[in-house]
Design an enzyme around this catalytic site. Sequence first.
Site, PDB file in Angstrom:
ATOM      1  N   HIS A   1       0.898  -1.163   0.000  1.00 18.76           N
ATOM      2  CA  HIS A   1       0.000   0.000   0.000  1.00 18.76           C
ATOM      3  C   HIS A   1       0.928   1.203   0.000  1.00 18.76           C
ATOM      4  O   HIS A   1       1.380   1.645   1.065  1.00 18.76           O
ATOM      5  CB  HIS A   1      -0.886   0.018   1.245  1.00 18.76           C
TER       6      HIS A   1
ATOM      7  N   HIS B   1     -10.980  -6.204  -1.313  1.00 17.38           N
ATOM      8  CA  HIS B   1     -10.147  -5.840  -0.166  1.00 17.38           C
ATOM      9  C   HIS B   1     -10.024  -6.937   0.878  1.00 17.38           C
ATOM     10  O   HIS B   1      -8.921  -7.260   1.345  1.00 17.38           O
ATOM     11  CB  HIS B   1     -10.685  -4.562   0.492  1.00 17.38           C
TER      12      HIS B   1
ATOM     13  N   ARG C   1     -14.601  -8.760   4.806  1.00 16.89           N
ATOM     14  CA  ARG C   1     -15.458  -7.773   5.473  1.00 16.89           C
ATOM     15  C   ARG C   1     -15.880  -6.631   4.548  1.00 16.89           C
ATOM     16  O   ARG C   1     -16.847  -5.931   4.832  1.00 16.89           O
ATOM     17  CB  ARG C   1     -14.804  -7.234   6.746  1.00 16.89           C
TER      18      ARG C   1
ATOM     19  N   GLU D   1      -5.843 -11.933   8.902  1.00 16.94           N
ATOM     20  CA  GLU D   1      -4.686 -11.243   9.475  1.00 16.94           C
ATOM     21  C   GLU D   1      -4.816 -11.154  10.997  1.00 16.94           C
ATOM     22  O   GLU D   1      -3.841 -11.263  11.724  1.00 16.94           O
ATOM     23  CB  GLU D   1      -4.587  -9.828   8.883  1.00 16.94           C
TER      24      GLU D   1
ATOM     25  N   HIS E   1      -1.567 -12.402   4.064  1.00 17.67           N
ATOM     26  CA  HIS E   1      -1.448 -12.724   5.492  1.00 17.67           C
ATOM     27  C   HIS E   1      -1.767 -14.199   5.758  1.00 17.67           C
ATOM     28  O   HIS E   1      -0.874 -14.965   6.083  1.00 17.67           O
ATOM     29  CB  HIS E   1      -2.289 -11.813   6.394  1.00 17.67           C
TER      30      HIS E   1
ATOM     31  N   ASP F   1       4.005  -4.432   2.505  1.00 23.37           N
ATOM     32  CA  ASP F   1       2.703  -4.052   3.049  1.00 23.37           C
ATOM     33  C   ASP F   1       2.662  -2.602   3.539  1.00 23.37           C
ATOM     34  O   ASP F   1       2.516  -1.686   2.737  1.00 23.37           O
ATOM     35  CB  ASP F   1       2.354  -5.047   4.167  1.00 23.37           C
TER      36      ASP F   1
END
Lengths: 452, 452
Positions: free
Chosen positions: B58, B207, B210, B235, B269, B320
């Site tokens: 990211h 993503h 959730r 994760e 993850h 990350d």
Amino acid sequence: MTTLHFDTLLLPTGWTDGVTVDIASDGTISAVRGGTTPPAGAERQAIGLPGLANLHSHAFQRGMAGLAEVAGPSKDSFWTWRQVMYRFLDRLTPEDVEAIAAELYVEMLEAGFTSVGEFHYLHHAPDGGWYDDPAEMAGRIATAALKTGIGLTLLPVFYGQGGLGGKPTEHQQRRFASSADSFGRLVEGARRHLAGLPHARLGIAPHSIRAVTPESLGAVTGAFADGPIHIHAAEQTKEVEDCLAWSGRRPVEWLIEHAGVGPRWCLIHATHMTEAETVALAGSGAVAGLCPITEANLGDGIFPGTAYLGAGGALGVGSDSHVRVDLAEELRLLEYGQRLRDRSRNVFGREGQSSGRLLLEAALAGGAKALQRPSGAIETGAVADIVALDPEHRALVAARGDRIIDGWIFAGDQTAVSAVWVAGRKVVAEGRHVDREPIRARFSRTMRRILA
Amino acid sequence: MTTLHFDTLLLPTGWTDGVTVDIASDGTISAVRGGTTPPAGAERQAIGLPGLANLHSHAFQRGMAGLAEVAGPSKDSFWTWRQVMYRFLDRLTPEDVEAIAAELYVEMLEAGFTSVGEFHYLHHAPDGGWYDDPAEMAGRIATAALKTGIGLTLLPVFYGQGGLGGKPTEHQQRRFASSADSFGRLVEGARRHLAGLPHARLGIAPHSIRAVTPESLGAVTGAFADGPIHIHAAEQTKEVEDCLAWSGRRPVEWLIEHAGVGPRWCLIHATHMTEAETVALAGSGAVAGLCPITEANLGDGIFPGTAYLGAGGALGVGSDSHVRVDLAEELRLLEYGQRLRDRSRNVFGREGQSSGRLLLEAALAGGAKALQRPSGAIETGAVADIVALDPEHRALVAARGDRIIDGWIFAGDQTAVSAVWVAGRKVVAEGRHVDREPIRARFSRTMRRILA
């Protein structure tokens, strides 16, 4: 007198801008003033911090870095690593040890470590006999410290037996064994080698519970009236089991009950402790000497850090096997082990507290205590062990106050260190030790010969 | 055509001396020959290795490195870290994102990462509205990749809901939300921005469980016929509990049952898996995308690495959050987490096998697969992503064969990297990116403004 000026510097009272530090000719700080502009003739730097003690080193093991990352015959462990180490040290001459130690100390200084606790156990000739000077090898360590400028607390190791219950030393331990009596000769020889080293300190290091008897431990510590006492303890679960089988006590428990552990003591690793041991060690005034990178590399386990600091314990860090020499990584791995175990972040601090500052200040205080070196804080009377960081470093861009420390510890490494002074002597400039090149060249020649 | 010559180089068949590598004008390798002397006009290097994919990034979070190491109000966790991240990204303009990404990619290249999987979720303007070009931000990522030369697999993120069960996105998530329909526009816009980038690849990234509904996940993956699919999974333990409460299934279990996880997929993850999930993921052909430094920093937990590799699973690594960008540290921390958990050493290998080589080769293969970039091995037809190491580096002195890798991974860092080629273009020389200075200067100006 030397005068340094920092745009911002970490004092015992916190971050202070415009700090002038006067250093007397004996290498101690004679005055510290905040809110100043650079005096004429002062060397100017951006960011200043106290230098950190590296409280646990076996210098010759630096030559093994990367040599033991090959899987062994069965479940690979500390004990197979120890076999590689025994084979490596078989070949080393005094010249080799000096060459490797000098390279190591250069790397420590470039990383921001300004003093070292040398837990020194390679005493004898390859055949196990004494050198003409019983402290020949200790002298080589002292020479490496003198040449590189690192502050030295030398801890000659007493290795009296091969294992619990009076087991004789093995052939592969012949280069470090001594009796309680002959150990006295070693200590006195080492003391003579420190004579020319400013602010050097002498301590002793009974190797571990498995390497001493209760009687010989009492004899060597009883004969040593002051100075630090370091000992390996509870690094491996097998060691805990063996100690329980032998004495009915766990290693840290046994030491606290039988060895008079107190403020002069530093217990190296102390990884495997019950809650009661953790609280007792914290209350003893001793320092826990943690070596997070080595402890991860050797698969030792995770120190009960939150409980220990919560009980007011003192701690410091050392690079031990030197598989990697980096101050920032050592501290962040201490924190990361706790985070991974607890599945939590910023595990040590109270609300609003910087993890980097908390870790660094704990290690500064504990390291100075363990090495009995008046350092770890920039204040009048302390030895002038000071580190300057590069404000343009990628991890420090736009950083102020504690963000500087968090940037260095969590996002940085040795390349953030721009200058280092030990007892007022500038030994690192623009990120490089002033004698890096000849020292590295000698190290390279030595390693090529050993590994040929 | 470019020709490189290496004294020693890691081929798919192992370490080989005297290797000549011919690189065609399209950036792929046209010939590899061992046992050669340097041809006329060849650039000569000492040690060569394949470049590694950094499979999870990211980019904008690089600007936060060191900003979130302060204890929060209660038990500090990933979820408090996320609040800091949300506040930070609120302020970022497209120019800021480009400046931060360019600095990040310079750091990746200098560490030996030659390609990046950009899990890109910062799509919209500060008010949550679309930019005139819906893929404006994706274009900034592409520009940063083009300027720095890093290989890019761009993974625009689909963020469809604020939480499980159709929870609406929150105000602080307004810059990354889209519907399954509008996500299509983003993907097509991103595809246009990649047109000028040699060997770039487009994927998608729902993503996390959730952030999608089963229906929207099916819609976006169904509409994307080929290219990689990346998703965050398992994760945090809270995420596992929430997923169990919602579906009666754990995240990895749910994805394998409902999402068609297979060789195009990369689960980022995958920290918290049962033994059955571990075996199922290994058998699915998907890649586990591990981010050991970030996972330690965020207190996520330890990946079941030995079980997963034992079951034949594919894995790669990513930096990350970029709290630290270092290839060697990423791989050694992957190994050290396993060692600390198991209290053992060299946990992955069979007798005589180098841990460094095993880790590096696993990550080379898994990283190339996850990014769908024909790289990770120096062979005819592959993209010419190559790293040269400095044989005089302190961690590599006198090293040969696998000891080179063990020295780099366990004792070294980015300073061991001397040169880097991506698709045949030399972007790092003498340890520095060829445009490091202007890129860092722009990054510094950007950070000073943001943090002022």
